[in-house]
Design an enzyme around this catalytic site. Structure first.
Site, PDB file in Angstrom:
ATOM      1  N   GLY A  11       0.773  -1.244   0.000  1.00  0.00           N
ATOM      2  CA  GLY A  11       0.000   0.000   0.000  1.00  0.00           C
ATOM      3  C   GLY A  11       0.798   1.284   0.000  1.00  0.00           C
ATOM      4  N   TYR A 155     -17.954   8.838   5.505  1.00  0.00           N
ATOM      5  CA  TYR A 155     -17.085   7.656   5.462  1.00  0.00           C
ATOM      6  C   TYR A 155     -17.831   6.501   4.764  1.00  0.00           C
ATOM      7  CZ  TYR A 155     -12.978   4.980   6.851  1.00  0.00           C
ATOM      8  OH  TYR A 155     -11.820   4.242   6.842  1.00  0.00           O
ATOM      9  N   LYS A 162     -14.542  -1.415   6.594  1.00  0.00           N
ATOM     10  CA  LYS A 162     -13.625  -1.509   7.743  1.00  0.00           C
ATOM     11  C   LYS A 162     -14.194  -2.439   8.816  1.00  0.00           C
ATOM     12  CE  LYS A 162     -10.210   1.229   6.466  1.00  0.00           C
ATOM     13  NZ  LYS A 162      -9.012   0.606   5.890  1.00  0.00           N
TER      14      LYS A 162
HETATM   15  P1  NAP Z   1      -2.724   5.952   0.631  1.00  0.00           P
HETATM   16  O1  NAP Z   1      -1.373   6.510   0.721  1.00  0.00           O
HETATM   17  O2  NAP Z   1      -3.600   6.448  -0.493  1.00  0.00           O
HETATM   18  O3  NAP Z   1      -2.642   4.357   0.635  1.00  0.00           O
HETATM   19  C1  NAP Z   1      -3.689   3.539   0.164  1.00  0.00           C
HETATM   20  C2  NAP Z   1      -3.038   2.532  -0.705  1.00  0.00           C
HETATM   21  O4  NAP Z   1      -3.980   1.560  -1.164  1.00  0.00           O
HETATM   22  C3  NAP Z   1      -2.433   3.191  -1.959  1.00  0.00           C
HETATM   23  O5  NAP Z   1      -1.112   2.766  -2.106  1.00  0.00           O
HETATM   24  C4  NAP Z   1      -3.327   2.638  -3.055  1.00  0.00           C
HETATM   25  O6  NAP Z   1      -2.715   2.572  -4.304  1.00  0.00           O
HETATM   26  C5  NAP Z   1      -3.596   1.265  -2.486  1.00  0.00           C
HETATM   27  N1  NAP Z   1      -4.586   0.565  -3.262  1.00  0.00           N
HETATM   28  C6  NAP Z   1      -5.849   0.945  -3.601  1.00  0.00           C
HETATM   29  N2  NAP Z   1      -6.405   0.022  -4.379  1.00  0.00           N
HETATM   30  C7  NAP Z   1      -5.487  -0.969  -4.555  1.00  0.00           C
HETATM   31  C8  NAP Z   1      -5.450  -2.190  -5.269  1.00  0.00           C
HETATM   32  N3  NAP Z   1      -6.497  -2.626  -5.992  1.00  0.00           N
HETATM   33  N4  NAP Z   1      -4.310  -2.944  -5.224  1.00  0.00           N
HETATM   34  C9  NAP Z   1      -3.244  -2.543  -4.518  1.00  0.00           C
HETATM   35  N5  NAP Z   1      -3.209  -1.388  -3.830  1.00  0.00           N
HETATM   36  C10 NAP Z   1      -4.317  -0.620  -3.849  1.00  0.00           C
HETATM   37  O7  NAP Z   1      -3.573   6.259   1.954  1.00  0.00           O
HETATM   38  P2  NAP Z   1      -3.343   5.829   3.481  1.00  0.00           P
HETATM   39  O8  NAP Z   1      -4.113   6.814   4.278  1.00  0.00           O
HETATM   40  O9  NAP Z   1      -1.923   5.591   3.746  1.00  0.00           O
HETATM   41  O10 NAP Z   1      -4.151   4.457   3.573  1.00  0.00           O
HETATM   42  C11 NAP Z   1      -3.572   3.244   4.045  1.00  0.00           C
HETATM   43  C12 NAP Z   1      -4.546   2.510   4.945  1.00  0.00           C
HETATM   44  O11 NAP Z   1      -4.709   3.260   6.143  1.00  0.00           O
HETATM   45  C13 NAP Z   1      -5.940   2.341   4.360  1.00  0.00           C
HETATM   46  O12 NAP Z   1      -6.441   1.072   4.717  1.00  0.00           O
HETATM   47  C14 NAP Z   1      -6.727   3.430   5.064  1.00  0.00           C
HETATM   48  O13 NAP Z   1      -8.117   3.163   5.121  1.00  0.00           O
HETATM   49  C15 NAP Z   1      -6.080   3.339   6.430  1.00  0.00           C
HETATM   50  N6  NAP Z   1      -6.322   4.487   7.314  1.00  0.00           N
HETATM   51  C16 NAP Z   1      -5.966   5.733   6.910  1.00  0.00           C
HETATM   52  C17 NAP Z   1      -6.227   6.812   7.748  1.00  0.00           C
HETATM   53  C18 NAP Z   1      -5.873   8.206   7.330  1.00  0.00           C
HETATM   54  O14 NAP Z   1      -6.430   9.158   7.889  1.00  0.00           O
HETATM   55  N7  NAP Z   1      -4.981   8.405   6.386  1.00  0.00           N
HETATM   56  C19 NAP Z   1      -6.852   6.607   8.997  1.00  0.00           C
HETATM   57  C20 NAP Z   1      -7.189   5.310   9.370  1.00  0.00           C
HETATM   58  C21 NAP Z   1      -6.920   4.249   8.524  1.00  0.00           C
HETATM   59  P3  NAP Z   1      -3.120   3.713  -5.394  1.00  0.00           P
HETATM   60  O15 NAP Z   1      -2.663   5.013  -4.847  1.00  0.00           O
HETATM   61  O16 NAP Z   1      -2.442   3.285  -6.627  1.00  0.00           O
HETATM   62  O17 NAP Z   1      -4.621   3.652  -5.535  1.00  0.00           O
END
Ligand code: NAP
Length: 255
Positions: A11, A155, A162
């Site tokens: 990710g 959300y 989730k």
């Molecule tokens: P992020 O940098 O956008 O990371 C999300 C990742 O998921 C990206 O690398 C994205 O790739 C990847 N992804 C989406 N569809 C995919 C697929 N089909 N195959 C492989 N990879 C895929 O955002 P992030 O905030 O770090 O998110 C990471 C995790 O943390 C997520 O589960 C999110 O829900 C969780 N989270 C985030 C927060 C927050 O506030 N940021 C809070 C709680 C939990 P692409 O960019 O190529 O789509």
């Protein structure tokens, strides 16, 4: 803390991704990593980041988790390079923009399926491929958010995904426990990343979380990285099936 250990981190899109902060924390602790991004287009940027920010060169492997063949290919390359895996970090989520902007009631069948597949089922898919490399003992970690248990405006379907993801953690923990494999989730507070910016009014999320959290601030990506490091390490050896909040205490707030 992780010298001699190997792990896979899914990710990473850029240096704001929680996956990147996690990779930095695990690398600093001595782990050898395989890091995945969704597509080839992210590779040059990640290569640059890795060479400037990580102490051990990681394997960088594109992998779309909607494609079983790409998942198998990812773990074949990990097996060839490292022969075993000690931990797996899943930091992936996706929902169609319209399903995060519109009314929850209007979520389409396809939008619901897509969010569930990428954000919840994918944990099962990558775990199934990782477990044979773990042998007797390992740690699986995913990233979740409080919207799984509470109504958080906008959300929407991601909250449902989730909830499924957290249930998946418990079922993995139950089934894999006898093999010494643990499964846990970090429930992170809001952090400004690409995915987070896809949620309508995300900046107001950030402000209200900081105002209501006992620590009176937002969290950093590095704090998520450190919590994942704890869950990858032997320090957490007695913990499985758990959802650990890294949210400056926001989840206990009654206001
Ligand atoms: P992020 O940098 O956008 O990371 C999300 C990742 O998921 C990206 O690398 C994205 O790739 C990847 N992804 C989406 N569809 C995919 C697929 N089909 N195959 C492989 N990879 C895929 O955002 P992030 O905030 O770090 O998110 C990471 C995790 O943390 C997520 O589960 C999110 O829900 C969780 N989270 C985030 C927060 C927050 O506030 N940021 C809070 C709680 C939990 P692409 O960019 O190529 O789509």
């Amino acid at each position: 803390m992780l010298a001699g250990k190997t792990g896979a981190v899914f990710g990473a899109a850029n240096n704001h991704s929680l996956a990147w902060f996690i990779a930095e924390a695990l690398d600093k602790a001595g782990a050898r990593l395989a890091i995945s991004c969704q597509g080839e287009r992210f590779l040059p940027k990640l290569q640059k980041l890795a060479s400037s920010g990580l102490q051990t060169e990681p394997l960088l492997i594109p992998c779309d988790v909607q494609d079983e063949a790409q998942i198998a290919g990812f773990f074949d390359r990990v097996a060839a390079a490292y022969s075993k895996l000690d931990f797996l970090v899943h930091s992936i989520a996706f929902a169609a923009r319209e399903d995060l902007e519109g009314a929850f009631l209007q979520t389409s069948r396809e939008g619901f399926r897509l969010a569930m597949e990428v954000s919840a089922y994918s944990l099962l898919a990558v775990s199934r491929a990782a477990v044979p490399l773990m042998g007797e003992g390992g740690s699986i970690i995913t990233l979740t958010y409080l919207g799984s248990r509470r109504y958080v405006p906008h959300y929407n379907v991601m909250g449902v995904a989730k909830a499924a993801l957290e249930a998946t953690v418990r079922y993995l923990a139950g089934e894999l426990g006898p093999q010494g494999i643990r499964a846990n989730a970090i429930s992170a507070g809001p952090v400004n990343t690409l995915s987070a910016r896809g949620i309508r009014n995300f900046s107001s999320f950030l402000h209200s979380a900081a105002a209501k959290a006992p620590l009176q601030r937002n969290i950093s990506g590095a704090e998520v990285g450190d919590a994942v490091l704890f869950l990858c390490s032997d320090l957490s050896r007695g913990i499985t099936g758990e959802i650990i909040h890294v949210d400056a205490g926001y989840h206990i707030s009654g206001t």
